[in-house]
Motif scaffolding. Structure first.
Motif, mmCIF file in Angstrom:
data_model
loop_
_atom_site.group_PDB
_atom_site.id
_atom_site.type_symbol
_atom_site.label_atom_id
_atom_site.label_comp_id
_atom_site.label_asym_id
_atom_site.label_seq_id
_atom_site.Cartn_x
_atom_site.Cartn_y
_atom_site.Cartn_z
ATOM 1 N N LEU A 120 5.060 -7.888 1.996
ATOM 2 C CA LEU A 120 5.269 -7.794 3.765
ATOM 3 C C LEU A 120 5.137 -8.027 5.377
ATOM 4 C CD1 LEU A 120 3.096 -5.127 3.537
ATOM 5 C CD2 LEU A 120 0.874 -5.701 3.939
ATOM 6 N N PRO A 121 5.170 -9.482 5.514
ATOM 7 C CA PRO A 121 5.393 -9.670 6.349
ATOM 8 C C PRO A 121 7.034 -9.853 6.543
ATOM 9 C CG PRO A 121 4.273 -11.415 5.158
ATOM 10 C CD PRO A 121 4.661 -10.283 4.241
ATOM 11 N N ARG A 122 7.822 -9.457 5.699
ATOM 12 C CA ARG A 122 9.160 -9.094 6.010
ATOM 13 C C ARG A 122 9.531 -7.901 6.171
ATOM 14 N NH1 ARG A 122 12.592 -12.396 1.594
ATOM 15 N NH2 ARG A 122 11.660 -14.607 2.455
ATOM 16 N N LEU A 123 8.873 -7.247 5.624
ATOM 17 C CA LEU A 123 8.665 -5.821 6.165
ATOM 18 C C LEU A 123 8.308 -5.266 7.374
ATOM 19 C CD1 LEU A 123 9.069 -2.440 4.512
ATOM 20 C CD2 LEU A 123 7.084 -3.138 4.341
ATOM 21 N N TRP A 124 7.450 -6.052 7.566
ATOM 22 C CA TRP A 124 6.774 -5.775 8.915
ATOM 23 C C TRP A 124 7.555 -6.405 9.754
ATOM 24 C CZ3 TRP A 124 4.175 -2.604 12.096
ATOM 25 C CH2 TRP A 124 3.695 -3.108 12.702
ATOM 26 N N ARG A 128 -0.018 -8.281 -3.758
ATOM 27 C CA ARG A 128 -2.201 -8.050 -3.499
ATOM 28 C C ARG A 128 -2.293 -7.961 -2.230
ATOM 29 N NH1 ARG A 128 -6.282 -10.252 -7.181
ATOM 30 N NH2 ARG A 128 -7.238 -8.577 -6.306
ATOM 31 N N GLN A 129 -0.854 -8.017 -1.458
ATOM 32 C CA GLN A 129 -1.260 -7.715 0.613
ATOM 33 C C GLN A 129 -1.029 -5.993 0.114
ATOM 34 O OE1 GLN A 129 3.102 -8.860 1.187
ATOM 35 N NE2 GLN A 129 2.712 -10.666 1.384
ATOM 36 N N LEU A 130 -0.853 -5.463 -0.455
ATOM 37 C CA LEU A 130 -0.736 -4.114 -0.654
ATOM 38 C C LEU A 130 -1.844 -3.597 -2.014
ATOM 39 C CD1 LEU A 130 2.457 -1.961 0.675
ATOM 40 C CD2 LEU A 130 0.054 -2.829 2.142
ATOM 41 N N THR A 131 -2.011 -2.131 -1.770
ATOM 42 C CA THR A 131 -3.231 -1.335 -2.980
ATOM 43 C C THR A 131 -2.038 -1.197 -3.262
ATOM 44 O OG1 THR A 131 -5.209 -0.817 -2.546
ATOM 45 C CG2 THR A 131 -4.079 0.959 -2.943
ATOM 46 N N PRO A 132 -1.409 -0.672 -4.529
ATOM 47 C CA PRO A 132 -0.715 0.147 -5.078
ATOM 48 C C PRO A 132 -0.456 1.323 -5.043
ATOM 49 C CG PRO A 132 -2.468 -0.796 -6.944
ATOM 50 C CD PRO A 132 -3.154 -1.662 -5.380
ATOM 51 N N CYS A 133 0.831 1.977 -4.814
ATOM 52 C CA CYS A 133 1.295 2.919 -4.227
ATOM 53 C C CYS A 133 2.333 2.627 -5.006
ATOM 54 C CB CYS A 133 0.774 2.866 -2.352
ATOM 55 S SG CYS A 133 2.641 1.565 -1.434
ATOM 56 N N ASP A 134 3.336 4.109 -4.694
ATOM 57 C CA ASP A 134 4.322 4.416 -5.125
ATOM 58 C C ASP A 134 5.605 4.092 -3.880
ATOM 59 O OD1 ASP A 134 7.042 5.281 -5.631
ATOM 60 O OD2 ASP A 134 6.021 7.972 -5.222
ATOM 61 N N PRO A 135 5.995 3.056 -4.047
ATOM 62 C CA PRO A 135 6.962 2.392 -2.959
ATOM 63 C C PRO A 135 8.076 3.534 -2.372
ATOM 64 C CG PRO A 135 6.459 0.825 -4.634
ATOM 65 C CD PRO A 135 6.498 2.687 -5.438
ATOM 66 N N ARG A 183 -0.294 2.917 8.734
ATOM 67 C CA ARG A 183 -0.029 3.592 6.985
ATOM 68 C C ARG A 183 0.142 1.762 6.126
ATOM 69 N NH1 ARG A 183 -0.487 5.614 3.672
ATOM 70 N NH2 ARG A 183 0.496 6.683 2.077
ATOM 71 N N LEU A 184 0.272 1.590 6.582
ATOM 72 C CA LEU A 184 0.466 -0.303 5.796
ATOM 73 C C LEU A 184 -1.156 -0.948 6.087
ATOM 74 C CD1 LEU A 184 3.425 -2.166 7.242
ATOM 75 C CD2 LEU A 184 3.119 -0.958 4.948
ATOM 76 N N GLU A 185 -2.250 -0.484 7.498
ATOM 77 C CA GLU A 185 -3.473 -1.507 6.915
ATOM 78 C C GLU A 185 -3.812 -0.932 5.950
ATOM 79 O OE1 GLU A 185 -3.751 -1.660 11.604
ATOM 80 O OE2 GLU A 185 -3.680 -3.505 11.816
ATOM 81 N N GLU A 186 -3.636 1.033 5.778
ATOM 82 C CA GLU A 186 -4.619 2.381 4.826
ATOM 83 C C GLU A 186 -4.362 1.214 3.240
ATOM 84 O OE1 GLU A 186 -4.699 7.053 4.799
ATOM 85 O OE2 GLU A 186 -2.732 6.003 5.852
ATOM 86 N N LEU A 187 -3.085 0.992 3.065
ATOM 87 C CA LEU A 187 -3.035 0.003 2.424
ATOM 88 C C LEU A 187 -3.842 -1.168 1.597
ATOM 89 C CD1 LEU A 187 0.528 2.417 1.751
ATOM 90 C CD2 LEU A 187 -1.684 2.530 0.629
ATOM 91 N N ARG A 188 -4.342 -1.673 2.414
ATOM 92 C CA ARG A 188 -4.212 -2.954 2.965
ATOM 93 C C ARG A 188 -4.958 -3.411 1.404
ATOM 94 N NH1 ARG A 188 -6.559 -6.067 6.739
ATOM 95 N NH2 ARG A 188 -6.254 -4.676 8.446
ATOM 96 N N LYS A 247 -1.729 -11.104 8.163
ATOM 97 C CA LYS A 247 -1.994 -10.509 9.347
ATOM 98 C C LYS A 247 -0.545 -10.120 9.845
ATOM 99 C CE LYS A 247 -3.270 -12.624 13.885
ATOM 100 N NZ LYS A 247 -3.439 -11.332 14.188
ATOM 101 N N LEU A 248 -0.600 -8.990 10.854
ATOM 102 C CA LEU A 248 1.034 -8.799 10.763
ATOM 103 C C LEU A 248 1.355 -9.009 12.880
ATOM 104 C CD1 LEU A 248 0.651 -5.212 9.301
ATOM 105 C CD2 LEU A 248 1.656 -7.386 9.127
#
Lengths: 202, 202
Positions: free
Chosen positions: A79-83, A144-151, A188-193, A199-200
């Motif tokens: 996530l940090p790299r994505l952000w 486990r930075q993100l909840t499972p979702c469809d990438p 959107r990312l925080e919704e999938l926290r 920390k972003l």
DNA sequence: CCTACCGATCGGTAGG
DNA sequence: CCTACCGATCGGTAGG
């Protein structure tokens, strides 16, 4: 085996013009006038207009790698790299002048309904970028930075928002558009926290 | 004062071609060949290429009104109507052939960095559409269908996703892209669910 | 709606 | 990297 200085000047100008008007509207004559060269002088460096278009794409790839991808690799994986990539793209767009993402927004839209080698190269480049987004999302889930979702779904949404940030800024002369993109992506990312959501920054 | 049948044929074809390749790549000669007419025969109906481009935009406006806006007016004001427009746009995009939204995705991206009367008309049309989205969102908030939020921000996000649904479908030949757009919009609306949130069909 | 044009510009080539 | 070209196509016009 370095690229000549004149060829670099041509490619810089070609990149600038095609970021604004697309690679189809790019003409050798216009390029020559801008650079105060003869048409044949420009043409000789590439051999054909299509080769010029493909060389301009390679030039844009290098700029994108240097200005967006590589700096973001400094951030931790996931996530940090994505952000970092998302902020790099929207930050660039908030300044004046031309930047990494604009070329790709213009050119992908220009070629999405066309056929041929230029279109194929554009598509392959963007497919690689989308795969990169999806990989970072998958890593974020594994960590486990993100909840499972469809990438693929989340990557679609992030790319949609990044594109619109640049595009709507230009169309409506609205400097707030890139910030809207960033706000939406962050939300959107925080919704999938997940439990290890980082920390972003910014 | 009806438009002649030949003029309609020209505009239908111009709409089709410019939905794929843009209004700048549209040429009177290509149009004439496709329609088995002379260049002068096509040209005479409009007087200039710019007038042809502007007439094509008006034609696209009429199709959008007829195929997207008007049918959605049957749904109740606020969120149901907003959702009807989103499903209409993404449903159309899921079928084969050309539909209401494709022209606007192509043409707004084509003109976002250009200047002149064609660009101004495109921008004005899209500004009207964005205002419509924002008004439906504001109404949805007033009717307590939605939690209070920034209508401009949400309209930005919805438009980003609708655009990307059509664009990524074409670029990656991915028929799932419009459904991704719809899924993302629905998720975003449900995230903002108010006490009188309506049932969203489909 | 047509034929027959116009000057300008397109991508590309010859020759240096 | 240049001058001097080529045929094709561009938007547009004259005249019918």
């Amino acid at each position: 085996m370095e690229t000549g200085a004149t060829k670099q000047r041509i490619l810089d100008r070609a990149f600038h013009l095609s970021s604004l008007y697309g690679l189809e509207a790019l003409t050798i004559g216009r390029l020559a006038d801008d650079l105060r060269m003869s048409k044949a002088g420009v043409h000789g460096h590439f051999g054909s207009k299509q080769a010029l278009q493909l060389a301009t794409i390679r030039h844009a790839q290098q700029l994108f790698l240097r200005n967006i991808i590589t700096p973001s690799e400094a951030a931790p994986d996931g996530l940090p790299r994505l952000w970092a990539m998302c902020t790099a793209l929207t930050a660039y767009s908030m300044e004046t002048g031309l930047h990494g993402g604009d070329f790709w927004v213009t050119v992908t839209n220009e070629y999405d309904s066309r056929t041929g080698p230029v279109r194929d190269t554009v598509e392959a480049t963007m497919s690689g970028w989308m795969r990169r987004l999806e990989d970072l999302i998958s890593t974020g889930i594994e960590l486990r930075q993100l909840t499972p979702c469809d990438p693929a779904q989340l990557a679609f949404e992030i790319q949609a928002l990044l594109d619109a940030g640049g595009h709507q800024r230009d169309l409506y002369h609205d400097p707030k558009a890139p910030a809207r993109a960033r706000t939406a992506i962050r939300g959107r990312l925080e919704e999938l926290r997940g439990p290890r959501f980082p920390k972003l920054t910014e």
